[in-house]
Design an enzyme around this catalytic site. Sequence first.
Site, PDB file in Angstrom:
ATOM      1  N   LYS A 108     -12.052  11.377  65.210  1.00 26.76           N
ATOM      2  CA  LYS A 108     -11.949  10.723  63.907  1.00 26.76           C
ATOM      3  C   LYS A 108     -10.533  10.761  63.352  1.00 26.76           C
ATOM      4  O   LYS A 108     -10.184   9.955  62.499  1.00 26.76           O
ATOM      5  CB  LYS A 108     -12.950  11.352  62.947  1.00 26.76           C
ATOM      6  CG  LYS A 108     -14.376  11.048  63.396  1.00 26.76           C
ATOM      7  CD  LYS A 108     -15.416  11.547  62.443  1.00 26.76           C
ATOM      8  CE  LYS A 108     -16.800  11.058  62.841  1.00 26.76           C
ATOM      9  NZ  LYS A 108     -17.400  11.872  63.919  1.00 26.76           N
TER      10      LYS A 108
HETATM   11  C1  LIG Z   1     -18.482  11.476  64.630  1.00 30.45           C
HETATM   12  C2  LIG Z   1     -18.580  12.007  65.995  1.00 30.45           C
HETATM   13  C3  LIG Z   1     -19.344  11.367  66.966  1.00 30.45           C
HETATM   14  C4  LIG Z   1     -20.162  10.128  66.671  1.00 30.45           C
HETATM   15  O1  LIG Z   1     -19.358   9.034  66.340  1.00 30.45           O
HETATM   16  P1  LIG Z   1     -20.013   7.768  65.613  1.00 30.45           P
HETATM   17  O2  LIG Z   1     -18.882   6.882  65.280  1.00 30.45           O
HETATM   18  O3  LIG Z   1     -20.695   8.309  64.398  1.00 30.45           O
HETATM   19  O4  LIG Z   1     -20.969   7.193  66.571  1.00 30.45           O
HETATM   20  C5  LIG Z   1     -19.345  11.886  68.234  1.00 30.45           C
HETATM   21  N1  LIG Z   1     -18.665  13.002  68.542  1.00 30.45           N
HETATM   22  C6  LIG Z   1     -17.918  13.647  67.629  1.00 30.45           C
HETATM   23  C7  LIG Z   1     -17.200  14.891  68.035  1.00 30.45           C
HETATM   24  C8  LIG Z   1     -17.842  13.164  66.332  1.00 30.45           C
HETATM   25  O5  LIG Z   1     -17.107  13.824  65.443  1.00 30.45           O
END
Ligand SMILES: *Cc1c(COP(=O)(O)O)cnc(C)c1O
Length: 479
Positions: A108
């Site tokens: 993210k």
């Molecule tokens: C947020 C997250 C996901 C999922 O991503 P989405 O965009 O919600 O599908 C998977 N792995 C990690 C480590 C995350 O932080």
Amino acid sequence: MKYISTRGGISPLSFSESVLTGLARDGGLLLPQTIPDVTAHLGAWRPLPYAELAFEVMRLFADLADEDLRRLIQKSCAPFRHPEITPVRAVGPVHVLELFHGPTLAFKDVALQFLGNLFEHLLRKTGGELNILGATSGDTGSAAICGMRGRDRMRIFVMHPHNRISGIQERQMTSVPDANVFNMAIDGTFDDCQRIMKDIFRDLAFKDRYALGSVNSINWARVLAQIVYYFYAAFRVMERTGAFEVTFSVPTGNFGDILAGYVAYRMGLPVRRLMLATNENDILSRFFNTGVYSQGDVVPTISPSMDIQVASNFERYLYYRVGEDPERLSRLMKPFASDRRLAVTVEQGRPVDPLFTAAAGNTQETLAAIRRVHRDYGYLLDPHAAVGVHVALREMRAGEAVICLATAHPAKFSQAIIDATGADLARHPVIDGLKDLPTRMDVLPAALDAVRAYMEQRMGGPQVRATGADAARSAGRPQ
Ligand SMILES: *Cc1c(COP(=O)(O)O)cnc(C)c1O
């Protein structure tokens, strides 16, 4: 490029307006009016380093001056600890796209570093302020806080489900001392947090008065930033293997990351398949296997960032599925609001969508994937990435070039590594450094009123000036 709502109820917005708006005012999600076809650029884009590729991709969607966009991208790449930003490593039969070299060690960061810089840039231009509200199942919160902390003209409020995220995730969020950061620990699940957030955003008077903005993946700028690494990784793997098309395996919760892959595919990136991997919270994998999208109960797992039953970005996919027709989309979504269930028509004997292969990996399978990949290839996967690798190893066909998205550094989930391998193998100085830091958060009930009152108190009354989009709309009206 103008932005429209999946529900068809707003007049088109500019990119900057859509970034500051978050959720569309008609309750839909914002999308670009058209998706550009970049097939003719693929050859020229292939050798580009990450930041230059990001510029080429993003300029097609953003209304920023070229020099501003370049500067924002450079600034957003700077905190990454790897010169390639999102490197791709060969691990046994698959390719692992490492998305965890950012400051909070989760994918993210790629989008939220950019979004923080973008917000700051836009607010300086409009002279506005922004109160950001987010809900997190773990990693969004720390990445969002890290992207927004200490910036002028912004406060950030983040809800997380109390005691349902890892200790490290909680520490990463609550140890940030900046005065513009507020952590709300909600007595409920992530879906409760997300519901409260959506209800607050639906209260348009409140939203306008306090200039509320969003950092959840409903914000188009996040999806946009994530599109870049699909291109980047595909080019690296095509170079290495001579493949003409690639498959991505994506561990999924809110359908945000994989939506970026879907948009990349629609832009013309040669994607053979998108493997959608969920944990036990499998609403999305059930959908792609049956055509029925029906909400179950949230089960806490060892991949908590995917413990989600209502995927907020899924509506964007459905919008394309119904031929970009807002009326059909609204009709399709309607039963979900009341019955928590909707269904698409699937022809007898046909897949729900031939592009998607979907499967779930449970806790045992996830731990087994971590153990096996470590034993056979000496590589440590975090439990989210491991869900994707589990599905990839099971579903991949001979000769298929599969890129598995590694969404977090294993040190963020060290307990899963211990459970899988019997040893505390995953360490990172960023995580080790958290141990002794003081923390700060407030526990609140899972109730709209409580959250709203908490925010109002900290926003210090309705004197905050509106942001660009809202200022334009309310020009002439006293604030
Ligand atoms: C947020 C997250 C996901 C999922 O991503 P989405 O965009 O919600 O599908 C998977 N792995 C990690 C480590 C995350 O932080």
